[in-house]
Write an enzyme that holds these catalytic residues in place. Sequence first.
Site, mmCIF file in Angstrom:
data_model
loop_
_atom_site.group_PDB
_atom_site.id
_atom_site.type_symbol
_atom_site.label_atom_id
_atom_site.label_comp_id
_atom_site.label_asym_id
_atom_site.label_seq_id
_atom_site.Cartn_x
_atom_site.Cartn_y
_atom_site.Cartn_z
ATOM 1 N N TYR A 77 0.794 -1.240 0.000
ATOM 2 C CA TYR A 77 0.000 0.000 0.000
ATOM 3 C C TYR A 77 0.826 1.289 0.000
ATOM 4 C CZ TYR A 77 -4.392 -2.355 -0.168
ATOM 5 O OH TYR A 77 -5.453 -3.098 -0.617
ATOM 6 N N GLU B 211 -8.757 -6.750 4.156
ATOM 7 C CA GLU B 211 -7.980 -7.844 3.548
ATOM 8 C C GLU B 211 -7.372 -8.753 4.620
ATOM 9 O OE1 GLU B 211 -5.538 -5.732 0.624
ATOM 10 O OE2 GLU B 211 -7.411 -5.005 -0.240
ATOM 11 N N GLY C 241 -22.291 -17.900 -22.674
ATOM 12 C CA GLY C 241 -20.962 -18.492 -22.883
ATOM 13 C C GLY C 241 -20.382 -19.083 -21.606
ATOM 14 N N THR D 7 -20.132 -20.817 -15.665
ATOM 15 C CA THR D 7 -19.362 -21.577 -14.657
ATOM 16 C C THR D 7 -19.791 -21.351 -13.204
ATOM 17 O OG1 THR D 7 -17.567 -19.992 -14.903
ATOM 18 C CG2 THR D 7 -17.310 -22.086 -16.034
HETATM 19 C C1 HEM Z 1 -7.650 -4.396 -8.758
HETATM 20 C C2 HEM Z 1 -8.520 -0.273 -6.395
HETATM 21 C C3 HEM Z 1 -4.384 -0.827 -3.929
HETATM 22 C C4 HEM Z 1 -3.196 -4.493 -6.854
HETATM 23 C C5 HEM Z 1 -8.249 -3.238 -8.307
HETATM 24 C C6 HEM Z 1 -9.523 -2.763 -8.758
HETATM 25 C C7 HEM Z 1 -9.770 -1.610 -8.118
HETATM 26 C C8 HEM Z 1 -8.637 -1.343 -7.247
HETATM 27 C C9 HEM Z 1 -11.006 -0.755 -8.249
HETATM 28 C C10 HEM Z 1 -10.433 -3.471 -9.788
HETATM 29 C C11 HEM Z 1 -11.254 -4.509 -9.073
HETATM 30 C C12 HEM Z 1 -11.971 -5.484 -9.991
HETATM 31 O O1 HEM Z 1 -11.392 -5.899 -10.978
HETATM 32 O O2 HEM Z 1 -13.078 -5.884 -9.672
HETATM 33 C C13 HEM Z 1 -7.474 -0.080 -5.506
HETATM 34 C C14 HEM Z 1 -7.419 1.002 -4.543
HETATM 35 C C15 HEM Z 1 -6.245 0.840 -3.839
HETATM 36 C C16 HEM Z 1 -5.584 -0.327 -4.377
HETATM 37 C C17 HEM Z 1 -8.484 2.091 -4.355
HETATM 38 C C18 HEM Z 1 -5.673 1.679 -2.724
HETATM 39 C C19 HEM Z 1 -6.360 2.183 -1.736
HETATM 40 C C20 HEM Z 1 -3.686 -1.863 -4.510
HETATM 41 C C21 HEM Z 1 -2.379 -2.336 -4.088
HETATM 42 C C22 HEM Z 1 -2.037 -3.360 -4.928
HETATM 43 C C23 HEM Z 1 -3.139 -3.538 -5.859
HETATM 44 C C24 HEM Z 1 -1.559 -1.769 -2.915
HETATM 45 C C25 HEM Z 1 -0.765 -4.183 -4.914
HETATM 46 C C26 HEM Z 1 0.336 -3.787 -5.402
HETATM 47 C C27 HEM Z 1 -4.301 -4.764 -7.624
HETATM 48 C C28 HEM Z 1 -4.360 -5.829 -8.604
HETATM 49 C C29 HEM Z 1 -5.648 -5.819 -9.150
HETATM 50 C C30 HEM Z 1 -6.343 -4.735 -8.493
HETATM 51 C C31 HEM Z 1 -3.213 -6.779 -8.955
HETATM 52 C C32 HEM Z 1 -6.244 -6.773 -10.210
HETATM 53 C C33 HEM Z 1 -6.367 -6.150 -11.535
HETATM 54 C C34 HEM Z 1 -5.246 -6.447 -12.484
HETATM 55 O O3 HEM Z 1 -4.483 -7.382 -12.289
HETATM 56 O O4 HEM Z 1 -5.148 -5.724 -13.474
HETATM 57 N N1 HEM Z 1 -7.721 -2.373 -7.379
HETATM 58 N N2 HEM Z 1 -6.363 -0.851 -5.381
HETATM 59 N N3 HEM Z 1 -4.116 -2.615 -5.571
HETATM 60 N N4 HEM Z 1 -5.510 -4.124 -7.599
HETATM 61 FE FE1 HEM Z 1 -5.939 -2.529 -6.450
#
Ligand code: HEM
Length: 405
Positions: free
Chosen positions: A95, A137, A275, A279
């Site tokens: 974070y 989390e 489609g 699942t």
């Molecule tokens: C996905 C917001 C912090 C890693 C997402 C999504 C949102 C979001 C809205 C899309 C959710 C969905 O697909 O349903 C945020 C917010 C954060 C935050 C507001 C901070 C307050 C972080 C941190 C990490 C992270 C610290 C780790 C480095 C990811 C990953 C995804 C994701 C890997 C999956 C999407 C992908 O792989 O493209 N996050 N996030 N996020 N977030 Fe965060």
Amino acid sequence: MLSQKTIDVIKATVPVLEVHGTQITTVFYKNLFNDYPELLNIFNHANQQQGRQQTALANAVLAAAMYIDKLETIIPVVKQIAQKHRSLGVKPEHYPIVGEHLLRAIKEVLGDAATEEIIGAWTDAYGVIAQVFIDIEKELCEEAASQAGGWSDFKKFKVIDTVKESDVITSFYLAPADQSLVPAFEPGQYITVRLQIPGETYLLNRQYSLSAVPNKEYFRISVKREAESAKPAGKVSNYLHDHITKGDFVEITPPAGEFTLKRDVATPAVFISGGVGITPFMSMVGSIAENEPSRQVNFIHASRSGSLQAFNQELTALKERLTNYSLSFVYENPLDQDKQDNHFKKQGFIDADFLKENAIAQDADYYVCGPVPFLKAILKGLKELGVQDSHIHYEFFGPSINLEV
Ligand code: HEM
């Protein structure tokens, strides 16, 4: 607690973010992956390339800004994202890294408009928002680890069987490599599969819905082979199809997700899928057959043709177990043999008239899953027929485009 002044500054920046939100997050990702390339082991490269994740994060930041003085309002949305984070192995220590890069990107894009006051307010606000995510989390991790057979991060599973379900969908049966129990989960939940694909610098992660009823021996995922043109989106799915077979190992995280079957309601359940969106419903409908066989179930599935459709036999066999069950198949381009199927109801697409005839039931809950255009059409149809939002539950595959609150 944030001061009123900070809250005012944050709220005043919403219009600025509305204009620059996507640009800020694009710069953010560029810098983030430049400084911490190892984070590419967690992020989905396909989503990055298609700009989907940029939009998701931009919208999340915006929503947080709008609700900064009443974050409890967005807890359901935070929970859904937190489930995704937990399922991907996002850790509390990530974070501050994300926060630092987000603020740097805001400064870079806004230039002189990003005054010290604005940056200060955002630093404080990000801290508060991040803590909400970290706390949720942590709870989710503890919950996953406390289950019988549970764990919290990635764990090695063995492929104990593969079954071809259609020309494009294959099921993989996964059992813990250490022969421990498989934990319980809520029908509708997904797991993350992590693979090291030869030639790829980073690990690749993808989420797949669990397609079997919870049991102590295995998880089942049912994966669609993507057309070559869909690459890189289909990289993991196609690798599973082409290279992973019985006896191989994959790493997975515990089941996650909020798109689950409502428990303890006797009202009808209507499943409408397009489609491979079928699942999660295989787990839901199987679970109803096991636990509440007299509950009314209307199952409607749309696919291009019978040969591309999975689970015909499994769904048909449920007639033996569900006492109040209607099954309908809609094919866009049915072959002659598809038209002979007892459950074939329509050539073309599902529309409001079809829903009126085959889906609508008094007080029902409607579960919808499929690609975006399909979802939009079904949601429009259900609303036209007067179904209340609170009775419609939906999910599509890929990151959320809108952060709806
Ligand atoms: C996905 C917001 C912090 C890693 C997402 C999504 C949102 C979001 C809205 C899309 C959710 C969905 O697909 O349903 C945020 C917010 C954060 C935050 C507001 C901070 C307050 C972080 C941190 C990490 C992270 C610290 C780790 C480095 C990811 C990953 C995804 C994701 C890997 C999956 C999407 C992908 O792989 O493209 N996050 N996030 N996020 N977030 Fe965060």
